[in-house]
Design a protein around this motif. Structure first.
Motif, PDB file in Angstrom:
ATOM      1  N   MET A   1       0.756  13.865  68.853  1.00 31.31           N
ATOM      2  CA  MET A   1       1.604  14.200  67.671  1.00 31.31           C
ATOM      3  C   MET A   1       0.652  15.163  67.017  1.00 31.31           C
ATOM      4  N   ARG A   2       1.257  16.357  66.537  1.00 30.27           N
ATOM      5  CA  ARG A   2       0.454  17.215  65.660  1.00 30.27           C
ATOM      6  C   ARG A   2      -0.045  16.528  64.191  1.00 30.27           C
ATOM      7  N   LEU A   3      -1.239  17.277  64.063  1.00 28.37           N
ATOM      8  CA  LEU A   3      -1.942  16.652  62.931  1.00 28.37           C
ATOM      9  C   LEU A   3      -1.210  16.765  61.531  1.00 28.37           C
ATOM     10  N   ASP A   4      -0.547  17.904  61.323  1.00 21.73           N
ATOM     11  CA  ASP A   4       0.461  18.295  60.128  1.00 21.73           C
ATOM     12  C   ASP A   4       1.666  17.393  60.261  1.00 21.73           C
ATOM     13  N   LEU A   5       2.132  16.989  61.077  1.00 24.88           N
ATOM     14  CA  LEU A   5       3.287  16.002  61.371  1.00 24.88           C
ATOM     15  C   LEU A   5       2.735  14.579  61.094  1.00 24.88           C
ATOM     16  N   LEU A   6       1.432  14.098  61.422  1.00 32.95           N
ATOM     17  CA  LEU A   6       0.830  12.884  61.382  1.00 32.95           C
ATOM     18  C   LEU A   6       0.661  12.820  59.809  1.00 32.95           C
ATOM     19  N   SER A   7       0.160  13.741  59.236  1.00 29.96           N
ATOM     20  CA  SER A   7      -0.216  13.540  57.743  1.00 29.96           C
ATOM     21  C   SER A   7       0.921  13.445  56.826  1.00 29.96           C
ATOM     22  N   ARG A   8       2.159  14.255  57.346  1.00 31.73           N
ATOM     23  CA  ARG A   8       3.375  14.112  56.385  1.00 31.73           C
ATOM     24  C   ARG A   8       4.080  12.449  56.788  1.00 31.73           C
ATOM     25  N   LEU A   9       3.830  12.260  57.833  1.00 31.32           N
ATOM     26  CA  LEU A   9       4.352  10.720  58.050  1.00 31.32           C
ATOM     27  C   LEU A   9       3.623   9.726  57.606  1.00 31.32           C
ATOM     28  N   ASN A  10       2.233   9.937  57.396  1.00 32.46           N
ATOM     29  CA  ASN A  10       1.447   8.902  56.739  1.00 32.46           C
ATOM     30  C   ASN A  10       1.554   9.011  55.180  1.00 32.46           C
ATOM     31  N   ALA A  11       1.853  10.308  54.898  1.00 35.27           N
ATOM     32  CA  ALA A  11       2.491  10.471  53.097  1.00 35.27           C
ATOM     33  C   ALA A  11       3.678   9.693  52.998  1.00 35.27           C
ATOM     34  N   ALA A  12       4.526   9.625  53.793  1.00 26.52           N
ATOM     35  CA  ALA A  12       5.925   9.061  53.680  1.00 26.52           C
ATOM     36  C   ALA A  12       5.669   7.599  53.747  1.00 26.52           C
ATOM     37  N   ARG A  13       4.953   7.250  54.591  1.00 20.13           N
ATOM     38  CA  ARG A  13       4.617   5.758  54.734  1.00 20.13           C
ATOM     39  C   ARG A  13       4.105   5.051  53.287  1.00 20.13           C
ATOM     40  N   ALA A  14       3.023   5.851  52.925  1.00 17.01           N
ATOM     41  CA  ALA A  14       2.372   5.325  51.868  1.00 17.01           C
ATOM     42  C   ALA A  14       3.190   5.547  50.469  1.00 17.01           C
ATOM     43  N   ALA A  15       4.287   6.214  50.642  1.00 13.84           N
ATOM     44  CA  ALA A  15       5.288   6.238  49.380  1.00 13.84           C
ATOM     45  C   ALA A  15       6.368   5.463  49.694  1.00 13.84           C
ATOM     46  N   ARG A  16       6.424   4.522  50.775  1.00 11.39           N
ATOM     47  CA  ARG A  16       7.462   3.779  51.065  1.00 11.39           C
ATOM     48  C   ARG A  16       8.760   4.402  51.247  1.00 11.39           C
ATOM     49  N   GLN A  17       8.748   5.538  52.133  1.00  8.04           N
ATOM     50  CA  GLN A  17       9.762   6.319  52.476  1.00  8.04           C
ATOM     51  C   GLN A  17      10.125   6.029  54.023  1.00  8.04           C
TER      52      GLN A  17
END
Length: 228
Positions: A1-17
């Motif tokens: 997985m690309r790093l930018d995509l992983l960062s966005r995914l982690n941000a969404a998970r942290a925001a309970r999205q």
């Protein structure tokens, strides 16, 4: 997985999205979908999110893709450390819900009555930021005390909880509606309150009422387009 995509995914998970990673099985290309309505696979992603299960799908071009679904853990916030809650909390925990019980009445909200439960002896409308009401939270008002239930219901509706239920008869709920309208709650929002709470299975005992409530919550989670 690309790093930018992983960062966005982690941000969404942290925001309970809710998030879905779509992977092209032929090329390995991936995209992150946070708003399914704007994606060509809107219907397939919507079904996957409702089921909570990752699955295969096909792009309009015929290419096979894998939908990897990432959903926040569901929460159940119960206002009222009552007899119904003593059965409802462990059932919900066994189904994967993070359960929090809130009741400002310290005589009811005791660890002895509710072991191994996140128990808050406070008012929900004051504690809601730390409790974390959101679109992946089910809410049940069970005290039968307007001073406690009404502010909590207002907070749950404002937070967009996927399920909002309240204990009480139709007559009780009619009076509740009048109070909430007087408090400024929109009539459309009031229609989201499940009252009397729980599926109509003829439940009589506190344990049976708990079963009816968790069944209705499950239906709201897995069949969100239907009003039972």
């Amino acid at each position: 997985m690309r790093l930018d995509l992983l960062s966005r995914l982690n941000a969404a998970r942290a925001a309970r999205q809710a998030a879905t990673v779509v992977t092209d099985l032929r090329t390995g290309d991936q995209r992150l979908v946070l708003d399914p309505s704007a994606d060509p696979l809107a219907q397939a992603i919507g079904r996957a999110l409702v089921s909570g299960k990752s699955c295969m799908a096909k792009e309009s071009s015929g290419e096979d893709v894998f939908l990897n679904v990432h959903l926040p853990s569901p929460r159940l916030v119960i206002v009222g450390a009552v007899h119904v809650s003593q059965t409802l909390a462990p059932i919900a925990t066994s189904l994967g819900y993070e359960v929090t019980i809130v009741d400002p009445r310290t005589a009811f909200a005791s660890p002895e009555r509710f072991p191994d439960v996140d128990l808050r002896a406070e008012w929900l409308d004051l504690a809601s930021p730390s409790v974390g009401l959101d679109a992946f939270t089910a809410f049940a008002a069970l005290t039968h005390d307007p001073k406690i239930d009404d502010p909590a219901l207002i907070a749950a509706l404002a937070a967009g909880c996927f399920y909002v239920g309240a204990l009480g008869s139709r007559k009780t709920h009619a009076a509740r509606r009048e109070r909430l309208i007087a408090a400024g709650v929109d009539e459309g929002a009031l229609g989201r309150i499940r009252a009397p709470i729980g599926l109509p299975i003829g439940a009589a005992s506190p344990a049976e009422i708990a079963v009816a409530i968790i069944a209705e919550i499950t239906a709201a989670l897995r069949r969100p387009g239907e009003r039972l």
